[in-house]
Design a protein around this motif. Structure first.
Motif, PDB file in Angstrom:
ATOM      1  N   SER A  82       7.354  39.683  52.053  1.00 54.70           N
ATOM      2  CA  SER A  82       6.970  41.015  51.596  1.00 54.70           C
ATOM      3  C   SER A  82       6.807  41.929  52.797  1.00 54.70           C
ATOM      4  O   SER A  82       6.824  41.471  53.948  1.00 54.70           O
ATOM      5  CB  SER A  82       5.665  40.953  50.789  1.00 54.70           C
ATOM      6  N   TYR A  83       6.658  43.206  52.532  1.00 55.63           N
ATOM      7  CA  TYR A  83       6.505  44.195  53.586  1.00 55.63           C
ATOM      8  C   TYR A  83       5.272  45.039  53.278  1.00 55.63           C
ATOM      9  O   TYR A  83       5.006  45.361  52.122  1.00 55.63           O
ATOM     10  CB  TYR A  83       7.759  45.059  53.699  1.00 55.63           C
ATOM     11  N   TYR A  84       4.564  45.389  54.335  1.00 57.69           N
ATOM     12  CA  TYR A  84       3.328  46.124  54.139  1.00 57.69           C
ATOM     13  C   TYR A  84       3.548  47.612  54.361  1.00 57.69           C
ATOM     14  O   TYR A  84       4.032  48.042  55.407  1.00 57.69           O
ATOM     15  CB  TYR A  84       2.250  45.617  55.091  1.00 57.69           C
ATOM     16  N   VAL A  85       3.186  48.396  53.346  1.00 57.53           N
ATOM     17  CA  VAL A  85       3.188  49.848  53.444  1.00 57.53           C
ATOM     18  C   VAL A  85       1.744  50.287  53.605  1.00 57.53           C
ATOM     19  O   VAL A  85       0.892  49.975  52.772  1.00 57.53           O
ATOM     20  CB  VAL A  85       3.810  50.489  52.181  1.00 57.53           C
ATOM     21  N   GLU A  86       1.467  50.971  54.696  1.00 60.26           N
ATOM     22  CA  GLU A  86       0.094  51.378  55.010  1.00 60.26           C
ATOM     23  C   GLU A  86      -0.574  52.039  53.806  1.00 60.26           C
ATOM     24  O   GLU A  86      -0.020  52.959  53.189  1.00 60.26           O
ATOM     25  CB  GLU A  86       0.118  52.364  56.176  1.00 60.26           C
ATOM     26  N   GLY A  87      -1.758  51.525  53.464  1.00 59.71           N
ATOM     27  CA  GLY A  87      -2.538  52.121  52.383  1.00 59.71           C
ATOM     28  C   GLY A  87      -2.238  51.569  51.009  1.00 59.71           C
ATOM     29  O   GLY A  87      -2.925  51.924  50.044  1.00 59.71           O
ATOM     30  N   GLU A  88      -1.247  50.674  50.892  1.00 57.76           N
ATOM     31  CA  GLU A  88      -0.899  50.106  49.591  1.00 57.76           C
ATOM     32  C   GLU A  88      -1.229  48.616  49.563  1.00 57.76           C
ATOM     33  O   GLU A  88      -0.861  47.887  50.485  1.00 57.76           O
ATOM     34  CB  GLU A  88       0.586  50.313  49.291  1.00 57.76           C
ATOM     35  N   PRO A  89      -1.913  48.150  48.519  1.00 51.58           N
ATOM     36  CA  PRO A  89      -2.287  46.731  48.442  1.00 51.58           C
ATOM     37  C   PRO A  89      -1.070  45.822  48.323  1.00 51.58           C
ATOM     38  O   PRO A  89      -0.044  46.201  47.764  1.00 51.58           O
ATOM     39  CB  PRO A  89      -3.151  46.663  47.178  1.00 51.58           C
ATOM     40  N   ILE A  90      -1.221  44.632  48.862  1.00 53.08           N
ATOM     41  CA  ILE A  90      -0.173  43.616  48.792  1.00 53.08           C
ATOM     42  C   ILE A  90      -0.509  42.665  47.658  1.00 53.08           C
ATOM     43  O   ILE A  90      -1.677  42.311  47.440  1.00 53.08           O
ATOM     44  CB  ILE A  90      -0.068  42.864  50.127  1.00 53.08           C
ATOM     45  N   SER A  91       0.496  42.197  46.939  1.00 48.98           N
ATOM     46  CA  SER A  91       0.253  41.357  45.761  1.00 48.98           C
ATOM     47  C   SER A  91      -0.258  39.971  46.136  1.00 48.98           C
ATOM     48  O   SER A  91      -1.221  39.476  45.557  1.00 48.98           O
ATOM     49  CB  SER A  91       1.535  41.231  44.936  1.00 48.98           C
ATOM     50  N   SER A  92       0.385  39.311  47.105  1.00 46.29           N
ATOM     51  CA  SER A  92       0.061  37.910  47.367  1.00 46.29           C
ATOM     52  C   SER A  92      -1.255  37.769  48.125  1.00 46.29           C
ATOM     53  O   SER A  92      -1.614  38.622  48.939  1.00 46.29           O
ATOM     54  CB  SER A  92       1.189  37.243  48.156  1.00 46.29           C
ATOM     55  N   GLU A 100      -9.345  49.393  45.206  1.00 44.94           N
ATOM     56  CA  GLU A 100     -10.254  49.761  46.295  1.00 44.94           C
ATOM     57  C   GLU A 100      -9.740  49.166  47.601  1.00 44.94           C
ATOM     58  O   GLU A 100     -10.461  48.495  48.331  1.00 44.94           O
ATOM     59  CB  GLU A 100     -11.659  49.243  45.988  1.00 44.94           C
ATOM     60  N   TRP A 101      -8.462  49.404  47.883  1.00 47.50           N
ATOM     61  CA  TRP A 101      -7.805  48.756  49.017  1.00 47.50           C
ATOM     62  C   TRP A 101      -8.494  49.080  50.341  1.00 47.50           C
ATOM     63  O   TRP A 101      -8.763  48.179  51.141  1.00 47.50           O
ATOM     64  CB  TRP A 101      -6.339  49.160  49.052  1.00 47.50           C
ATOM     65  N   GLN A 102      -8.783  50.327  50.580  1.00 41.62           N
ATOM     66  CA  GLN A 102      -9.396  50.692  51.854  1.00 41.62           C
ATOM     67  C   GLN A 102     -10.789  50.094  51.982  1.00 41.62           C
ATOM     68  O   GLN A 102     -11.170  49.598  53.051  1.00 41.62           O
ATOM     69  CB  GLN A 102      -9.458  52.213  52.009  1.00 41.62           C
ATOM     70  N   ALA A 103     -11.548  50.118  50.904  1.00 41.99           N
ATOM     71  CA  ALA A 103     -12.890  49.512  50.933  1.00 41.99           C
ATOM     72  C   ALA A 103     -12.792  48.006  51.162  1.00 41.99           C
ATOM     73  O   ALA A 103     -13.632  47.417  51.852  1.00 41.99           O
ATOM     74  CB  ALA A 103     -13.620  49.807  49.623  1.00 41.99           C
ATOM     75  N   PHE A 104     -11.771  47.386  50.575  1.00 39.91           N
ATOM     76  CA  PHE A 104     -11.541  45.959  50.789  1.00 39.91           C
ATOM     77  C   PHE A 104     -11.290  45.678  52.268  1.00 39.91           C
ATOM     78  O   PHE A 104     -11.874  44.753  52.854  1.00 39.91           O
ATOM     79  CB  PHE A 104     -10.359  45.497  49.940  1.00 39.91           C
ATOM     80  N   LEU A 105     -10.438  46.469  52.905  1.00 35.65           N
ATOM     81  CA  LEU A 105     -10.135  46.261  54.319  1.00 35.65           C
ATOM     82  C   LEU A 105     -11.359  46.517  55.192  1.00 35.65           C
ATOM     83  O   LEU A 105     -11.538  45.858  56.232  1.00 35.65           O
ATOM     84  CB  LEU A 105      -8.983  47.170  54.745  1.00 35.65           C
ATOM     85  N   GLU A 106     -12.210  47.429  54.774  1.00 32.33           N
ATOM     86  CA  GLU A 106     -13.411  47.715  55.561  1.00 32.33           C
ATOM     87  C   GLU A 106     -14.380  46.539  55.587  1.00 32.33           C
ATOM     88  O   GLU A 106     -15.212  46.424  56.502  1.00 32.33           O
ATOM     89  CB  GLU A 106     -14.101  48.970  55.024  1.00 32.33           C
ATOM     90  N   LEU A 107     -14.262  45.649  54.605  1.00 37.38           N
ATOM     91  CA  LEU A 107     -15.076  44.433  54.636  1.00 37.38           C
ATOM     92  C   LEU A 107     -14.775  43.610  55.882  1.00 37.38           C
ATOM     93  O   LEU A 107     -15.634  42.878  56.393  1.00 37.38           O
ATOM     94  CB  LEU A 107     -14.814  43.576  53.389  1.00 37.38           C
ATOM     95  N   ALA A 108     -13.529  43.701  56.367  1.00 33.87           N
ATOM     96  CA  ALA A 108     -13.130  42.946  57.556  1.00 33.87           C
ATOM     97  C   ALA A 108     -13.909  43.379  58.792  1.00 33.87           C
ATOM     98  O   ALA A 108     -13.962  42.645  59.786  1.00 33.87           O
ATOM     99  CB  ALA A 108     -11.632  43.122  57.790  1.00 33.87           C
ATOM    100  N   GLU A 109     -14.505  44.557  58.743  1.00 34.32           N
ATOM    101  CA  GLU A 109     -15.217  45.085  59.901  1.00 34.32           C
ATOM    102  C   GLU A 109     -16.691  44.697  59.923  1.00 34.32           C
ATOM    103  O   GLU A 109     -17.426  45.084  60.829  1.00 34.32           O
ATOM    104  CB  GLU A 109     -15.072  46.604  59.932  1.00 34.32           C
ATOM    105  N   LEU A 110     -17.120  43.910  58.920  1.00 34.80           N
ATOM    106  CA  LEU A 110     -18.526  43.496  58.868  1.00 34.80           C
ATOM    107  C   LEU A 110     -18.805  42.444  59.946  1.00 34.80           C
ATOM    108  O   LEU A 110     -18.188  41.368  59.948  1.00 34.80           O
ATOM    109  CB  LEU A 110     -18.856  42.909  57.497  1.00 34.80           C
ATOM    110  N   PRO A 111     -19.721  42.692  60.850  1.00 32.91           N
ATOM    111  CA  PRO A 111     -20.048  41.696  61.878  1.00 32.91           C
ATOM    112  C   PRO A 111     -20.594  40.392  61.284  1.00 32.91           C
ATOM    113  O   PRO A 111     -20.429  39.320  61.868  1.00 32.91           O
ATOM    114  CB  PRO A 111     -21.115  42.395  62.728  1.00 32.91           C
TER     115      PRO A 111
END
Length: 505
Positions: free
Chosen positions: A147-157, A117-128
């Protein structure tokens, strides 16, 4: 448990109207904490504290829990299956009295699998409402891995995921200084907050984020060094779990157990307790200017006592910490070593140290915890160098004599660590001749094996023993310095080893 006696899984609808109301009142509060870690420790330490503060009406928030590794998916699904509920059992000794409490913990409002649920996880960052990130990913999880970030793909660490998460928040709130977060990494690393901050900044460069974002991280996020201490033993044995299910009328696959003692020191301004009101709730939480004294206290007293007793206890055939403390001779010896030799070597108010020491002994005597000496003995040489040796040397410098009990503990270590290299690893021997596997740095074990090679312990030749001790103590690759240059130490150890060997006859 047979099918006919199988009981329903713990869920909100089992609690009755009043129980549901109390739990939901907490769970429906705004999300204030993102928790990275679904394991027993955080649930038996941080979540228990947050629930207690919330129950008292002081903490007005809830927790979203995520797992730091893909392998945590099963535990996360268990939490979700039980509507975020679990039973917490606190038991042991407190101020000399037996304690056993059972509580229903209901601090989780959501479970989030960042790998699915990577996108939902990132949306938590937008909670005031979000204010805190609390983690326990173990020491191996809190480190920088390029590591390198590919948009839309979760990072392991964990630090990598957090970097993208914070960047999402930075973009959403246009770098608003008031939207920075407070980070409390509970991994057992010295300077854990500093380590996490460094990892995030390095990942921000890997991912091509802006200097402005890095400045926002530096200036408007707090990465707090902190020290956590509580023994959380997790689920009870199956037989006891079945008995508890019969008593409660439900099965709980997340039962957690812990000792009564808990301690959290956070290096930060005490004013932050208004935002994380744990001390207000009467919990043993301290906002401190300097974490170092608390780290030293724990390492030298609690960990030091463990290491001091382990080699001698193993030599004598003992298996557990509690068994060692209950021994009519060994128990008082450990207490005297701490109060009369370790405490005087520490530069802190004595009453604080003596009180802490008594709390440590009570923890050692907890009848619900079987802490194996063999587990403590893992990497004993390295532990001894950090936990006991500095105290031993400091005592000699301030008292102008060698502390007899610490020297005896050192002698016990040297007796056990006369390694014999076999096909299944390095072995030492108990006083009764029984073989003991030595689990330590292979290079250290090889060096010790060479120093003791062809040593004839049956001869009881004092000069031969003295020569071998001189070689062992002078090996700075083992101890970090030439201990043979410490005046009188070799002679004191020689006397103790002779006495210990004599006691086995």
């Amino acid at each position: 448990m047979s099918a006919s006696t199988k009981r329903p899984r713990l869920k909100l609808n089992l609690l009755g109207n009043d129980g549901q109301r109390k739990c939901k009142e907490i769970m429906d509060r705004p999300v204030k904490v993102l928790q990275i870690g679904e394991g027993n420790f955080l649930r038996g330490f941080v979540d228990w504290m947050l629930h207690e503060s919330a129950r008292q009406g002081k903490f007005h928030g809830s927790v979203v829990v995520t797992q730091p590794r893909p392998g945590g998916k099963a535990k996360l699904e268990q939490i979700r299956d039980q509507d975020g509920l679990y039973t917490m059992i606190t038991r042991g000794l407190s101020q000399g009295k037996a304690v056993e409490r059972t509580e229903m913990i209901s601090i989780f409002s959501q479970c989030m699998n960042p790998y699915e649920e990577w996108q939902a996880f990132l949306e938590l960052a937008e909670l005031p409402s979000l204010e805190f990130v609390i983690s326990n990913t173990t020491e191996s999880g809190l480190k920088y891995i390029q590591s390198y970030y590919v948009e839309g793909e979760p990072i392991s660490s964990f630090p990598g995921k957090l970097t993208v998460f914070l960047h999402q928040r930075y973009i959403r709130f246009d770098g608003d200084p008031s939207r920075g977060l407070i980070h409390l990494p509970c991994e057992l690393l010295e300077g854990n907050g500093d380590v996490l901050r460094s990892c995030v900044l390095r990942h921000s460069e890997d991912f091509g984020y802006s200097d402005a974002f890095r400045n926002w991280i530096k200036d408007h996020n707090l990465f707090l060094n902190n020290l956590v201490d509580r023994i959380v033993t997790g689920a009870p044995a199956q037989e006891e779990a079945d008995t508890l299910a019969g008593r409660w009328g439900y099965e709980d696959q997340l039962i957690n157990t812990a000792e009564p003692y808990h301690f959290w020191a956070i290096q930060a301004d005490e004013g932050l307790d208004k935002r994380l009101p744990l001390k207000q709730a009467g919990l043993n939480v301290h906002w401190v200017k300097d974490l170092k004294p608390y780290q030293v206290r724990k390492v030298r007293i609690l960990n030091g006592a463990h290491t001091l007793m382990s080699s001698l206890g193993i030599l004598q055939g003992k298996q557990y910490v509690r068994e060692t403390m209950e021994d009519p001779e060994f128990g008082p010896w450990i207490r005297e070593a701490v109060h009369q030799e370790i405490v005087p070597a520490l530069d802190m108010p004595d009453h604080q140290l003596d009180q802490y020491a008594e709390e440590v002994f009570e923890r050692f005597l907890n009848p619900y915890i079987n802490h194996k000496l063999q587990d403590i003995a893992l990497n004993t040489i390295g532990k001894f160098k950090v936990r006991v040796l500095p105290t031993l040397l400091s005592y000699e410098q301030t008292q102008n004599s060698w502390p007899t009990r610490l020297v005896r503990g050192f002698a016990g270590l040297l007796l056990l660590y006369r390694p014999v290299n076999t096909l299944d690893g390095y072995h030492g021997h108990r006083f009764n001749g029984e073989s003991v596997v030595l689990r330590d740095d292979p290079d250290v074990l090889a060096a010790l094996t060479a120093h003791w090679e062809n040593y004839d312990s049956l001869r009881r030749d004092r000069q031969q023993l003295n020569d071998r001790l001189a070689a062992v103590l002078s090996d700075s690759t083992i101890w970090g310095e030439n201990l043979n240059e410490r005046r009188g130490l070799r002679e004191a150890l020689l006397d103790e080893i002779v006495l210990l060997e004599g006691e086995t006859e």
